[in-house]
Scaffold this motif. Structure first.
Motif, mmCIF file in Angstrom:
data_model
loop_
_atom_site.group_PDB
_atom_site.id
_atom_site.type_symbol
_atom_site.label_atom_id
_atom_site.label_comp_id
_atom_site.label_asym_id
_atom_site.label_seq_id
_atom_site.Cartn_x
_atom_site.Cartn_y
_atom_site.Cartn_z
ATOM 1 N N GLU A 188 -13.012 7.270 -49.445
ATOM 2 C CA GLU A 188 -14.143 8.183 -49.562
ATOM 3 C C GLU A 188 -13.986 9.095 -50.782
ATOM 4 O O GLU A 188 -12.853 9.357 -51.194
ATOM 5 C CB GLU A 188 -14.305 9.013 -48.293
ATOM 6 C CG GLU A 188 -13.123 9.904 -47.940
ATOM 7 C CD GLU A 188 -13.367 10.719 -46.682
ATOM 8 O OE1 GLU A 188 -14.516 11.126 -46.431
ATOM 9 O OE2 GLU A 188 -12.409 10.937 -45.939
ATOM 10 N N VAL A 192 -20.979 1.590 -50.926
ATOM 11 C CA VAL A 192 -20.760 0.194 -50.549
ATOM 12 C C VAL A 192 -22.085 -0.556 -50.651
ATOM 13 O O VAL A 192 -23.016 -0.273 -49.890
ATOM 14 C CB VAL A 192 -20.191 0.079 -49.121
ATOM 15 C CG1 VAL A 192 -19.982 -1.383 -48.755
ATOM 16 C CG2 VAL A 192 -18.895 0.862 -48.992
ATOM 17 N N MET A 197 -21.434 -5.631 -47.163
ATOM 18 C CA MET A 197 -21.234 -5.138 -45.809
ATOM 19 C C MET A 197 -20.996 -6.243 -44.780
ATOM 20 O O MET A 197 -20.350 -6.010 -43.764
ATOM 21 C CB MET A 197 -22.435 -4.293 -45.365
ATOM 22 C CG MET A 197 -22.455 -2.894 -45.952
ATOM 23 S SD MET A 197 -20.940 -1.952 -45.586
ATOM 24 C CE MET A 197 -20.917 -1.992 -43.793
ATOM 25 N N ILE A 200 -17.343 -7.004 -44.338
ATOM 26 C CA ILE A 200 -16.711 -5.772 -43.871
ATOM 27 C C ILE A 200 -16.973 -5.574 -42.382
ATOM 28 O O ILE A 200 -16.066 -5.252 -41.612
ATOM 29 C CB ILE A 200 -17.214 -4.565 -44.690
ATOM 30 C CG1 ILE A 200 -16.627 -4.617 -46.112
ATOM 31 C CG2 ILE A 200 -16.847 -3.249 -44.008
ATOM 32 C CD1 ILE A 200 -17.160 -3.545 -47.031
ATOM 33 N N GLY A 205 -15.061 -3.329 -39.886
ATOM 34 C CA GLY A 205 -15.170 -2.146 -40.727
ATOM 35 C C GLY A 205 -16.419 -1.339 -40.428
ATOM 36 O O GLY A 205 -17.399 -1.850 -39.874
ATOM 37 N N TYR A 207 -19.069 1.831 -42.169
ATOM 38 C CA TYR A 207 -19.430 2.629 -43.342
ATOM 39 C C TYR A 207 -20.423 3.705 -42.926
ATOM 40 O O TYR A 207 -21.493 3.403 -42.389
ATOM 41 C CB TYR A 207 -20.040 1.751 -44.430
ATOM 42 C CG TYR A 207 -20.443 2.529 -45.668
ATOM 43 C CD1 TYR A 207 -19.498 3.241 -46.399
ATOM 44 C CD2 TYR A 207 -21.771 2.561 -46.095
ATOM 45 C CE1 TYR A 207 -19.850 3.971 -47.523
ATOM 46 C CE2 TYR A 207 -22.136 3.272 -47.227
ATOM 47 C CZ TYR A 207 -21.178 3.980 -47.934
ATOM 48 O OH TYR A 207 -21.536 4.700 -49.052
ATOM 49 N N LEU A 214 -15.789 4.848 -45.934
ATOM 50 C CA LEU A 214 -15.552 3.479 -45.473
ATOM 51 C C LEU A 214 -14.245 3.413 -44.701
ATOM 52 O O LEU A 214 -13.218 3.915 -45.155
ATOM 53 C CB LEU A 214 -15.476 2.521 -46.671
ATOM 54 C CG LEU A 214 -15.066 1.070 -46.361
ATOM 55 C CD1 LEU A 214 -16.136 0.384 -45.514
ATOM 56 C CD2 LEU A 214 -14.818 0.296 -47.651
ATOM 57 N N LEU A 216 -11.867 0.453 -42.840
ATOM 58 C CA LEU A 216 -11.729 -1.004 -42.797
ATOM 59 C C LEU A 216 -10.340 -1.388 -42.285
ATOM 60 O O LEU A 216 -9.328 -0.975 -42.853
ATOM 61 C CB LEU A 216 -11.932 -1.576 -44.200
ATOM 62 C CG LEU A 216 -11.828 -3.096 -44.366
ATOM 63 C CD1 LEU A 216 -12.939 -3.793 -43.589
ATOM 64 C CD2 LEU A 216 -11.894 -3.459 -45.843
#
Length: 246
Positions: A188, A192, A197, A200, A205, A207, A214, A216
């Motif tokens: 951060e 993204v 995405m 992720i 993950g 966001y 983010l 992950l």
């Protein structure tokens, strides 16, 4: 307890089911490597490398200097020395650029082994140069300079430069945090792209667009247990930024 010709001993014990932190392992290794008489200075310098500097002139080894680590210490020291030489007392009161505000905390040993750079003063000089590297090009130039003088670079030193690259990239792209905690990578602030995405999310993950944060799981990087994440994380950050910084 040592007395005259009687050698002292110390035993360190911890539960088998508790994993030592990387910092604790580094400290124990330093004690194990420096057992001969008169090794106090070497142990102190190794501790400085592990946790960052404490009070510059006093006996206190905690507080603000320890909290921000070696990066800010090196930059402030360089600025203060330059200001003193130029006779500008006011300049020494200002803070250096905010490289020290960037937190990069990824698993992996990152230091210059004593057997690689035996001289303490030289090691501190290299640390200062690396800590002040604000761009990827700066890090590359310093690493090539070291390789020219000391070709057989060990893994811990390579990791140190890899970490410096991550920090320089974060600096160039205005990121303040690149850290691993609880098996998850946290970055951060970061933007993204939508097309990034899908993989992720598949890896678990998350966001938060409003915070530009983010999270992950590290399993996303598919590296072997114990391997350093620096290279994989840097490649990932480059992908998020559209390949910038290559």
């Amino acid at each position: 307890v040592g007395r005259s010709s009687v050698q002292a001993y110390a035993y360190f014990m911890f539960p088998d089911n508790v994993n030592l932190t990387e910092e604790a392992e580094a400290r124990l290794t330093a004690l194990d490597e420096h057992t001969e008489l008169g090794s106090g200075m070497r142990i102190a310098m190794r501790d400085l490398e592990i946790r960052g500097a404490g009070s510059l002139l006093g006996a206190e080894q905690s507080g603000n200097m320890s909290a921000v680590g070696f990066d800010l210490f090196a930059q402030m020291l360089e600025q203060a020395v330059a200001a003193t030489r130029e006779g500008d007392a006011g300049a020494a009161d200002g803070l250096p650029p905010a490289l020290s505000d960037i937190t990069v905390n990824l698993p992996g040993h990152t230091y210059l082994p004593e057997e690689y750079v035996p001289d303490t003063d030289e090691r501190v000089l290299w640390y200062r140069k690396i800590a002040s590297a604000a761009t990827m090009e700066d890090v590359e130039a310093i690493e090539q300079d070291m390789l020219a003088k000391r070709p057989e670079m060990p893994a811990a030193a390579r990791n140190l430069f890899a970490k410096a690259r991550v920090k320089a990239f974060a600096n160039e792209h205005h990121m303040s945090t690149v850290t691993v905690a609880g098996g998850k990578l946290i970055v951060e602030p970061v933007a993204v792209p939508r097309d990034k995405m899908v993989p992720i999310r598949r890896a678990g993950g998350r966001y938060l667009a409003e915070k530009r944060k983010l999270t992950l799981p590290t399993r996303y990087f598919k590296v072997e247990e114990g391997d350093a994440l620096f290279g994989a994380v840097l490649d990932f950050l480059k992908e998020l930024s559209g390949g910038e910084g290559e």
